[in-house]
Design an enzyme around this catalytic site. Structure first.
Site, PDB file in Angstrom:
ATOM      1  N   GLU A 109      41.503  33.059  46.534  1.00  0.00           N
ATOM      2  CA  GLU A 109      42.268  31.993  46.532  1.00  0.00           C
ATOM      3  C   GLU A 109      41.839  31.149  48.025  1.00  0.00           C
ATOM      4  O   GLU A 109      42.099  29.765  47.834  1.00  0.00           O
ATOM      5  CB  GLU A 109      43.735  32.015  46.384  1.00  0.00           C
TER       6      GLU A 109
ATOM      7  N   GLU B 143      45.837  39.686  39.709  1.00  0.00           N
ATOM      8  CA  GLU B 143      47.060  39.362  39.511  1.00  0.00           C
ATOM      9  C   GLU B 143      47.920  39.817  38.268  1.00  0.00           C
ATOM     10  O   GLU B 143      48.839  40.535  38.335  1.00  0.00           O
ATOM     11  CB  GLU B 143      47.653  38.312  40.098  1.00  0.00           C
TER      12      GLU B 143
END
Length: 261
Positions: free
Chosen positions: A111, A131
């Site tokens: 990210e 995730e």
């Protein structure tokens, strides 16, 4: 460098190196240090490009330091300015950022790279978002940015199923700008930064701001925003001395001298 961040200035380029063995995971302290560094870059008119990279040969960043998070509990989560890793929510940074990805970019590390404008990747680098496999979602921008950067079907496979993208695949999908040998990652990033420094500084800022403020609009609305004063950096370019310097330099057969004003 107790916070795991090395900061070095090379003329108009700011170099940030994450150095937190073994996996360059990012805890609260490092996230806040990154935020302070990116804000300092944003606010310093003499700095024109930033490279964010990492130490070592295996990890760019494994993302959020889950051990530190578990120890501090939910009340201890404090990313600091700019959101996670200091960049993922620093939406008013209208200067170029290059990610020099030297290895695995996982979770928040991916990210962070996605938050950069340009990515140089080592040949062995991989990108993935695990995730969903641990009961979370990539809420530091991955769920938003990845489907905008690569084909949606591939992005959803990465998000839902934890597919790992190799550097070659990332290049194929247009996620990275260049894939090079590990030993050349920083050199390639610096070469790209040098090319950026050849351009007018106000122009680079206006390009990034225009993209940021109009990418959600259709083409006629984007033109209307640009011409209608909704992109301040564009108006600043048109009112600057540099706006005429390029044409003058071309006519006089010399290199332009940018003043940033």
């Amino acid at each position: 460098m107790e916070d795991g961040l090395k900061i070095e200035r090379r003329d108009a380029v700011l170099e940030l190196t994450i150095d937190r063995p073994k996996a360059n995971a990012i805890d609260n302290r490092l996230s806040r240090a990154l935020g302070d560094a990116f804000i300092a870059y944003r606010d310093d008119p003499s700095l024109r490009c930033c490279i964010i990279g990492a130490a070592g040969e295996k990890f760019f960043s494994a993302g959020w330091d889950l051990k530190a998070a578990a120890a501090s509990g939910p009340d201890g989560e404090s990313y600091g300015p700019g959101g996670f890793a200091g960049l993922t929510e620093l939406f008013d940074l209208d200067k170029p950022v290059i990610a020099a990805v030297n290895g695995l970019a996982a979770g928040g590390g991916f990210e962070l790279a996605l938050s950069a404008d340009l990515i140089i990747a080592a040949e062995h680098a991989t990108f993935f978002l695990p995730e969903a496999q641990i009961g979370l979602i990539p809420d530091a921008g991955g769920v938003f940015r990845l489907p905008r950067r690569i084909p949606q079907a591939i992005a959803m496979e990465v998000l839902f199923a934890g597919r790992r993208l190799t550097a070659a695949e990332a290049l194929q999908f247009g996620l990275v700008n260049r894939v090079v040998a590990l030993s050349e990652v920083w050199n390639a990033a610096r070469e790209m930064a040098a090319r950026i420094l050849e351009t007018a500084p106000l122009s680079a800022m206006a390009i990034k701001q225009a993209h940021r403020l109009t990418r959600h609009l259709d083409l006629p609305a984007a033109y209307q925003a640009l011409r209608g004063g909704k992109v301040p950096a564009y108006d600043k370019v048109r009112q600057s001395n540099d706006y005429y310097e390029g044409a003058k330099a071309f006519a006089e057969k010399r290199q332009p001298v940018w003043k940033g004003a």
